[in-house]
Write an enzyme that holds these catalytic residues in place. Structure first.
Site, PDB file in Angstrom:
ATOM      1  N   CYS A   1       0.591  -1.008   0.324  1.00 12.70           N
ATOM      2  CA  CYS A   1      -0.118   0.016  -0.081  1.00 12.70           C
ATOM      3  C   CYS A   1       0.808   1.312  -0.151  1.00 12.70           C
ATOM      4  CB  CYS A   1      -0.893   0.074   1.143  1.00 12.70           C
ATOM      5  SG  CYS A   1      -1.821  -1.625   1.655  1.00 12.70           S
TER       6      CYS A   1
HETATM    7  O1  KQY Z   1      -4.116   0.039   2.627  1.00  9.10           O
HETATM    8  C1  KQY Z   1      -4.276   0.750   2.079  1.00  9.10           C
HETATM    9  N1  KQY Z   1      -3.960   0.921   0.418  1.00  9.10           N
HETATM   10  C2  KQY Z   1      -4.646   2.331   2.478  1.00  9.10           C
HETATM   11  C3  KQY Z   1      -5.062   2.201   3.935  1.00  9.10           C
HETATM   12  C4  KQY Z   1      -5.602   3.580   4.140  1.00  9.10           C
HETATM   13  C5  KQY Z   1      -5.563   3.612   5.596  1.00  9.10           C
HETATM   14  C6  KQY Z   1      -5.586   5.001   5.892  1.00  9.10           C
HETATM   15  N2  KQY Z   1      -5.729   4.924   7.348  1.00  9.10           N
END
Ligand code: KQY
Length: 359
Positions: free
Chosen positions: A351
């Protein structure tokens, strides 16, 4: 308006050679505990590990520029750019290559995982400009997509197959009135996907509404790695079984049946009272309460040139995860890094990274 598909562009697989990797330096204290200091150390470790295999660029705010520059190795390029948070997978461009090797990128409209209907923060305008900034730096062609989606909501095999989860990409909080057919048309026109494989729900408790990159990923064309749960009392048990059944019933863009490999899910982990107390309370949608289950998964890893950069959590299942990755990626170094601090922010290594294809 020309789409990438019409112009001959498509999204390569993550294992295709990279020109580099993009990341964003974390700092917002209502997501990252203790003023983001522990997260900054974790992000620096990820950037340093990837930099052994390919070039890394870190975007950082003006306020944090000197700090990030001091904490990152010299080979990591640091560029000032304002953002709302640090999820490069979701706010950066999904890079494309053209038939002549030309670089381009999809600039997805971003609404913080749900906008005013359950999104995680407001405003998100700076995040929505990140893809523009990255593509400007690279002087690459930009295609602004017509629908909201995030990079973590898609996985591509580079041969025309894209993996998504219904819970996320058909969510009304991204695109009101969205249908499967409209989403498939967009994935074809913007990524070159001729076959979309639909999974159902994402990992329970995932605050992105079920990003596929926390649940399953391609290992190579024709093979998918799925985060697997063997405990019938765990909500991930039904999710992983449903996903496996859908994957086994699917055919990819080349007409192949998929081989599905199971990756054990991590030992269940929960936010401690001390961790929850370290996050600033604000009106954002990111609630951090002691005892909440963390949406942990070992499939949320980054494929670098010659390596897999994967999360570990200091729990019993880490060794088994290492074994699975070593078996499935025999030609790559397997680098597992402590990632609880990234997990506490709501995601993991995949992520926070975005690969840029190219030689
Ligand atoms: O896992 C993701 N791609 C983004 C997670 C966002 C979390 C914000 N607190």
């Amino acid at each position: 308006m020309t789409t990438p598909h019409a112009a001959g562009y498509a999204m390569p697989a993550e294992w295709a050679p990279h020109a580099g990797c993009w990341m964003i330096w974390p700092e917002r204290p209502d997501n990252w505990r203790l003023g983001a200091k522990p997260a900054q150390a974790a992000f620096a470790a990820v950037a340093s590990a990837i930099a052994r295999f390919e070039k890394v660029t870190m975007l950082v705010s003006a306020r944090q520029f000197a700090n990030a520059r001091a904490r990152l190795p010299a080979e990591v390029r640091v560029i000032e750019a304002s953002t709302n948070d640090a999820w490069m997978r979701d706010v950066g461009p999904s890079f494309l290559l053209g038939p002549d090797g030309a670089l381009a990128g999809v600039d997805w409209p971003f609404n913080a995982w749900g906008g005013l209907r359950g999104g995680l923060y407001f405003p998100w305008d700076l995040d929505d400009q990140v893809a523009v900034k990255v593509l400007e730096v690279e002087r690459a062609r930009r295609f602004r997509a017509p629908l909201v989606i995030e990079g973590g909501a898609i996985h591509a095999d580079g041969e025309g197959t894209v993996l998504v989860a219904e819970q996320c990409v058909l969510n009304e909080n991204r695109n009101e009135g969205i249908t499967r057919a409209v989403m498939e048309t967009m994935l074809r026109e913007y990524l070159g996907a001729t076959t979309v494989i639909w999974l159902g729900q994402g990992v329970p408790g995932d605050e992105t509404d079920g990003h596929v990159d926390n649940l399953a990923c391609f290992v190579r064309p024709g093979m998918v790695l799925l985060s697997w749960c063997d405990d019938p009392a765990d909500p991930h048990y039904a999710v992983s079984r449903d996903a496996e059944a859908r994957l086994l019933a699917a055919r990819d863009a080349k007409g192949r049946a998929l081989v599905v490999e199971r990756m054990p899910m991590p030992t269940p982990m929960f936010i401690t009272a001390q961790e929850a107390a370290g996050v600033d309370a604000t009106a954002s949608g990111m609630n951090r309460a002691a005892g909440e289950r963390l949406a942990a998964s070992y499939v949320n890893f980054y494929i670098a040139n010659g390596a897999i950069i994967a999360p570990c959590f200091g729990v019993a299942t880490d060794a088994a995860a290492h074994g699975v990755l070593s078996r499935l990626f025999p030609g790559r170094d397997i680098v597992m890094l402590p990632a609880r601090e990234i997990l506490l922010g709501g995601g993991n290594i995949h992520c926070i990274t975005q690969q840029q294809p190219g030689g």
